[in-house]
Structures are given as structure tokens and as C-alpha cells.
Design a protein around this motif. Structure first.
Motif, PDB file in Angstrom:
ATOM      1  N   GLU A 161     -37.385 106.679  39.630  1.00 43.94           N
ATOM      2  CA  GLU A 161     -37.403 105.218  39.658  1.00 43.94           C
ATOM      3  C   GLU A 161     -35.980 104.732  39.449  1.00 43.94           C
ATOM      4  OE1 GLU A 161     -40.399 102.113  37.746  1.00 43.94           O
ATOM      5  OE2 GLU A 161     -38.862 102.673  36.286  1.00 43.94           O
ATOM      6  N   LEU A 162     -35.634 103.639  40.095  1.00 42.93           N
ATOM      7  CA  LEU A 162     -34.322 103.033  39.910  1.00 42.93           C
ATOM      8  C   LEU A 162     -34.504 101.622  39.388  1.00 42.93           C
ATOM      9  CD1 LEU A 162     -34.253 104.722  42.882  1.00 42.93           C
ATOM     10  CD2 LEU A 162     -31.830 104.360  42.482  1.00 42.93           C
ATOM     11  N   ARG A 163     -33.557 101.189  38.571  1.00 41.15           N
ATOM     12  CA  ARG A 163     -33.635  99.855  37.983  1.00 41.15           C
ATOM     13  C   ARG A 163     -32.274  99.185  38.103  1.00 41.15           C
ATOM     14  NH1 ARG A 163     -34.448  98.437  31.626  1.00 41.15           N
ATOM     15  NH2 ARG A 163     -32.387  99.402  31.618  1.00 41.15           N
ATOM     16  N   PHE A 164     -32.268  97.976  38.664  1.00 39.92           N
ATOM     17  CA  PHE A 164     -31.037  97.227  38.841  1.00 39.92           C
ATOM     18  C   PHE A 164     -31.218  95.794  38.353  1.00 39.92           C
ATOM     19  CE2 PHE A 164     -31.342 100.110  42.612  1.00 39.92           C
ATOM     20  CZ  PHE A 164     -30.371 101.021  42.206  1.00 39.92           C
ATOM     21  N   PHE A 165     -30.182  95.240  37.744  1.00 39.77           N
ATOM     22  CA  PHE A 165     -30.137  93.805  37.440  1.00 39.77           C
ATOM     23  C   PHE A 165     -29.364  93.170  38.569  1.00 39.77           C
ATOM     24  CE2 PHE A 165     -28.731  89.970  35.054  1.00 39.77           C
ATOM     25  CZ  PHE A 165     -29.982  89.528  34.651  1.00 39.77           C
ATOM     26  N   ASP A 166     -30.061  92.537  39.485  1.00 40.36           N
ATOM     27  CA  ASP A 166     -29.457  92.247  40.778  1.00 40.36           C
ATOM     28  C   ASP A 166     -30.021  90.955  41.361  1.00 40.36           C
ATOM     29  OD1 ASP A 166     -28.709  92.875  43.773  1.00 40.36           O
ATOM     30  OD2 ASP A 166     -27.802  94.493  42.620  1.00 40.36           O
ATOM     31  N   PRO A 209     -30.095  96.287  47.196  1.00 45.88           N
ATOM     32  CA  PRO A 209     -29.368  96.015  45.950  1.00 45.88           C
ATOM     33  C   PRO A 209     -27.855  96.182  46.131  1.00 45.88           C
ATOM     34  CG  PRO A 209     -31.267  97.417  45.539  1.00 45.88           C
ATOM     35  CD  PRO A 209     -31.111  97.339  47.024  1.00 45.88           C
ATOM     36  N   GLY A 210     -27.090  95.431  45.337  1.00 48.19           N
ATOM     37  CA  GLY A 210     -25.630  95.534  45.421  1.00 48.19           C
ATOM     38  C   GLY A 210     -24.932  94.199  45.361  1.00 48.19           C
ATOM     39  N   HIS A 211     -25.456  93.273  44.549  1.00 44.33           N
ATOM     40  CA  HIS A 211     -24.901  91.926  44.528  1.00 44.33           C
ATOM     41  C   HIS A 211     -23.560  91.830  43.801  1.00 44.33           C
ATOM     42  CE1 HIS A 211     -24.704  87.577  44.473  1.00 44.33           C
ATOM     43  NE2 HIS A 211     -24.609  87.580  43.161  1.00 44.33           N
ATOM     44  N   ASP A 212     -23.427  92.512  42.658  1.00 46.12           N
ATOM     45  CA  ASP A 212     -22.183  92.352  41.893  1.00 46.12           C
ATOM     46  C   ASP A 212     -21.889  93.589  41.059  1.00 46.12           C
ATOM     47  OD1 ASP A 212     -23.806  92.184  39.608  1.00 46.12           O
ATOM     48  OD2 ASP A 212     -23.770  89.993  39.575  1.00 46.12           O
TER      49      ASP A 212
END
Length: 236
Positions: A161-166, A209-212
Motif C-alpha cells: 500500500e502507498l500513502r501520499f499527502f497530495d 500523485p506528485g503535487h509538491d
């Protein structure tokens, strides 16, 4: 037998030591981003050697034929202006089997070029008077996105599983022809946030994903991008 084994091991070590880095054409432009952290993301990948081009220079270079000199083309741009010569150059690259990796807001590029949607495998639909409002895509900043693996490939290998704050996108168009890679159940996101597509002879991967910098600095994200680049390099 032992000598043959030792020779094989030695040859493997030598070949790995002298392995050539993957040549990456890295394209940005048309959208703000955390530049220092973004380039640090690629600087930390010792397996690649990249050259950066900002739009519109990037498309000029692609039209001149420069794209064919790279192993993988990586796009983090959000660009709309494209000439007929530049369109033709993109299509030539796909006929050559050149692999592409598209990231995040690149999904919103070239709103008036239907072939680009076929190439990338989807589209973020921007507000347009010629398109019904219920077809416009939406976004939501600063949310936790939990991603499960939809299909295990060399891109998603090693993850559970992957988790991003995005940032998430919703109501986007996704082709039925793509192979989904990552899935989320976030209520404000489209179901799939990464996929593999094929167009002409090219293999294409899109990762939403990949906003900042909060995502750039995520170790799982770094591994995901590197595995995508390595996989695409083998498809060339």
C-alpha cells in the motif's frame, strides 16, 4: 563447474558496475512546482542521467528529433500550445516505440488534441464552454491518499500500500484500454491513480500523485518513479 560459476558471478558484477545510466528527457512547464525538491528527486536517482527542458523549448527540441536520443521521456508539464510539427514528432516517437512517463498535472495537457488523450490513456477535462459542466474534472488539495495495488508489474513490485499527502483528481476520463496500477477509495478521487497504456509501439505509464515536495520526498514515491523509469527503459 566452480570456475564457471565464479566466472559468471564476476561477469555479472562487471556488467552491473559498467551499466550505463538510463538517459531521461525531463520536461516541465506551464504549472508551478517546488523546483528544488523536484530536481532533488531526480538527482538522487543514481541509475539515471537526465537533461531538463522547460516548455516551449521542450516541444521545439522534440520536433527537431532530440527525443529519439533519450531512453525514456518524463513529462511533468501542463502545456496546451502545440504545433502540427510537434504533434507529428510525438506520434513519430510512439511509432519508434519510445516510452513515456507522465506525472500528475500532465494529464491536463493538450486539451484540444484528441490523440494526446489516446496516448496518455486519459484526460483531466478543464472547464470549457463547449463541454457540459458535468464532464469537467475536479481537484482537491492536501488530502491523504491511500493507494492499493491493482496490478502487480515491475512498476508496482515490492509495494503493498502507498500513502501520499497530495492532490487528487476526480471526474477524469480514463480509457478502458489501460491497465490500472494503483487504486484509491478516496471519495474525492477517481478510482485509479496510476496506469499503463500502449499507443502505437510505445509503452506509457501515468502516475497521478506528485503535487509538491511532500510527495517528492516520500521514499515510496521515489521508488515508484524509479521503477517506472527502469521498466519503461526495458520496453524500448
Amino acid at each position: 563447474m566452480k570456475k564457471l560459476l565464479l566466472f559468471f558471478l564476476f561477469s555479472t558484477i562487471i556488467s552491473l558496475t559498467h551499466a550505463q545510466p538510463i538517459k531521461v528527457m525531463l520536461v516541465t512547464g506551464g504549472h508551478s512546482y517546488d523546483t528544488v525538491e523536484f530536481f532533488n528527486l531526480f538527482d538522487q536517482m543514481s541509475e539515471i542521467e537526465y537533461e531538463h527542458f522547460a516548455q516551449p523549448e521542450a516541444n521545439n527540441k522534440i520536433a527537431s528529433g532530440l527525443g529519439s536520443e533519450f531512453d525514456v521521456l518524463v513529462f511533468y508539464d501542463m502545456w496546451d500550445d502545440i504545433s502540427s510539427d510537434e504533434k507529428a514528432a510525438y506520434l513519430r516517437l510512439t511509432k519508434q516505440g519510445k516510452p513515456f512517463l507522465f506525472l500528475h498535472h500532465a494529464l491536463a495537457s493538450y486539451q484540444k488534441w484528441p490523440a494526446f488523450e489516446q496516448l496518455i490513456g486519459g484526460r483531466y477535462v478543464e472547464e470549457n464552454d463547449n463541454i457540459p459542466e458535468d464532464e469537467w474534472s475536479e481537484y482537491e488539495h492536501d488530502v491523504w491518499v491511500y493507494c492499493s495495488i491493482e496490478n502487480y508489474t515491475p512498476v508496482t513490485a515490492g509495494f503493498r500500500e502507498l500513502r501520499f499527502f497530495d492532490e487528487v483528481y476526480d471526474n477524469i476520463r480514463i480509457s478502458d484500454e489501460v491497465k490500472p496500477l494503483l487504486r484509491t477509495r478516496h471519495p474525492k478521487s477517481a478510482e485509479y491513480v496510476a496506469w499503463e497504456n500502449h499507443y502505437n509501439a510505445s509503452t506509457i505509464v501515468y502516475i497521478q500523485p506528485g503535487h509538491d515536495k511532500r510527495t517528492y520526498e516520500n521514499e515510496d514515491y521515489r521508488k515508484l518513479l524509479l521503477q517506472a523509469i527502469q521498466y519503461l527503459n526495458t520496453s524500448n
